[in-house]
Scaffold this active site. Structure first.
Site, short mmCIF file in Angstrom:
data_model
loop_
_atom_site.label_atom_id
_atom_site.label_comp_id
_atom_site.label_asym_id
_atom_site.label_seq_id
_atom_site.Cartn_x
_atom_site.Cartn_y
_atom_site.Cartn_z
N ASP A 89 -6.64 21.47 -4.35
CA ASP A 89 -6.20 22.75 -4.89
C ASP A 89 -4.68 22.83 -4.88
O ASP A 89 -4.00 22.04 -4.22
CB ASP A 89 -6.81 23.93 -4.09
N GLU A 153 -7.32 24.06 0.75
CA GLU A 153 -6.27 23.92 1.76
C GLU A 153 -5.25 25.03 1.65
O GLU A 153 -4.68 25.48 2.65
CB GLU A 153 -5.57 22.56 1.62
ZN LIG Z 1 -0.22 20.80 0.52
#
Ligand SMILES: [Zn+2]
Length: 444
Positions: A89, A153
């Site tokens: 992401d 993340e």
């Molecule tokens: Zn990163």
């Protein structure tokens, strides 16, 4: 040892550029609150692993939030496994602010442009290119290598590394160490000086919620128990607080390396070391350590009231606190003191601080891999001011290092590109990264 000399083939050098560019074109913007879909990027990676004979497993806690895990068996069955992880992401990007469209993946004048070019589709692509080159060349690494391409993340990690650590620990069996983002990029504090900071730790996350209680009433009356005033006092004290210097082993090692490099006559092991004076003398190189010699506490959100002439009975604020390893109790005691009476505080979100040894064989190998391909560069350990997926994987006993190697031109400000406008990475930098990773991962 023949493979060691051989290095990645030209196909790998071409593929890393194609993969970086094409992964950027798959928009995996993570807006938080579950608003993201990594699945197309996960499938892109999985297809290319499978084609190289590396069997991928796709895992989702929430539909569309896909993680990919695969294991490459090493030649030494007694060796502990190494985790190599990268998130799929990216943070949002506003096309109006960019020179090129952030999801174009355009390759222009030897540079790949777009959101994720450094954080961290570049690393995802470099690792993919390396393991595919191994398949063509018949190379096997010494250690088992577990690859993890994660979702989420950039928000809570609940659909990504947190989910993998909670529910699929078996896939990481035998892993004792890991490498991932935010380290081994070149940093040029002065003309002619090239540093490669390798991350060996992360500050902890200590997000705080403050709640002030008071007496509600009319805005025109005297009120000595005003919740907004009480909250504002506490917020001002916390925001203005100068935290004491607390040197961790990693930060002390960084200061020692830098003091030696700049030939400063300062004993960095001295108990009465004046850290601020040393940072002053280091000039721009101080940027590597300055954010991690102390804890920090920045007020970020305020919530109170609904009408100008009504004093609310309660007011709330949030603080972005960060803690160095071993300072958690001191942090809590300081919060007790700074908030004062009538203001309660609690953890809104909390993550442990991490510290990886810098005198380990692994750190020595990471250092050697970088210096092999840039003999004029100086490796310096550092602690990340914020956090990454390494925090989640640390729950599995995995010690994390920040290592996604890039040799960048001196005029490219890597730190400013992170989550910044016009994020981009030179093709040459990707090639350097592929060579370093190929060498390191084979011999790790
Ligand atoms: Zn990163």
């Amino acid at each position: 040892m023949a493979e060691e000399v051989r290095g990645p083939d030209t196909t790998a050098l071409d593929e890393v550029v194609t993969f970086t560019s094409e992964l950027i074109r798959i928009d995996t913007t993570n807006r938080g609150g579950g608003d993201c879909r990594e699945r197309p990027a996960a499938e892109y990676v999985a297809e290319r692993l499978a084609a190289a004979g590396v069997e991928p497993t796709l895992l989702e806690r929430t539909p569309g939030r896909t993680n990919v895990v695969a294991r490459i068996p090493g030649t030494d069955p007694s060796a502990e496994a190494l985790l190599v992880h990268g998130h799929l992401d990216v943070v949002p990007a506003d096309p109006a602010e960019w020179t090129v469209h952030p999801f174009s993946g355009e390759v222009r004048d030897g540079v790949v442009w777009g959101r994720g070019a450094v954080d961290m589709k570049n690393m995802d692509a470099m690792v993919l290119a390396v393991v595919r080159a191994w398949a063509r060349q018949g190379v096997r690494p010494r250690r088992d290598i577990v690859l993890a391409y994660t979702a989420d993340e950039e928000a809570s990690a609940e659909d990504g590394s947190g989910f993998l650590a909670d529910r699929h620990a078996g896939l990481f069996e035998g892993c004792t160490e890991g490498i991932s983002e935010s380290g081994a990029f070149s940093f040029h504090p002065h003309p002619g000086t090239t540093l490669y900071p390798i991350a060996a730790g992360e500050r902890g996350t200590a997000w705080i919620k403050l709640t002030a209680q008071g007496r509600a009433g009319h805005g025109s009356k005297v009120n000595t128990a005003n919740a907004v005033t009480r909250l504002a006092d506490a917020v001002a004290r916390i925001g203005a607080h100068t935290w004491p210097v607390r040197l961790t082993a990693t930060v002390r090692a960084a200061l020692a390396e830098l003091a030696a490099l700049y030939a400063l006559d300062i004993d960095t092991a001295a108990p009465d070391l004046d850290v601020d004076l040393l940072l002053d003398k280091l000039g721009p190189a101080a940027a590597l350590v300055a954010p991690t010699v102390r804890n920090s506490s920045n007020p970020t959100m305020l919530e109170a009231g609904y009408k100008v002439n009504v004093i609310p009975g309660q007011a709330v604020a949030y603080i972005d606190g960060r803690t160095l390893p071993g300072t958690e109790e001191e942090f809590a005691a300081t919060m007790d003191r700074l908030t004062g009476p009538h203001v309660e505080w609690e953890f809104h979100h909390r993550e442990v601080a991490l510290e990886a040894p810098v005198d380990s064989p692994t750190f020595a190998k990471l250092r050697a891999a970088v210096e092999r391909f840039d003999p004029a560069g100086h490796v310096v350990p550092f602690t990340m001011s914020g956090g990454t997926d390494a925090k989640q994987f640390s729950r599995l006993g995995i010690t994390g290092y920040g290592f996604s190697p890039l040799r960048l031109p001196p005029d490219l400000d890597y730190a400013a590109l992170f989550h910044g406008v016009d994020e981009r990475v030179p093709v040459e930098a990707l090639h350097f990264g592929v060579r370093v990773l190929d060498h390191y991962l084979k011999t790790a």
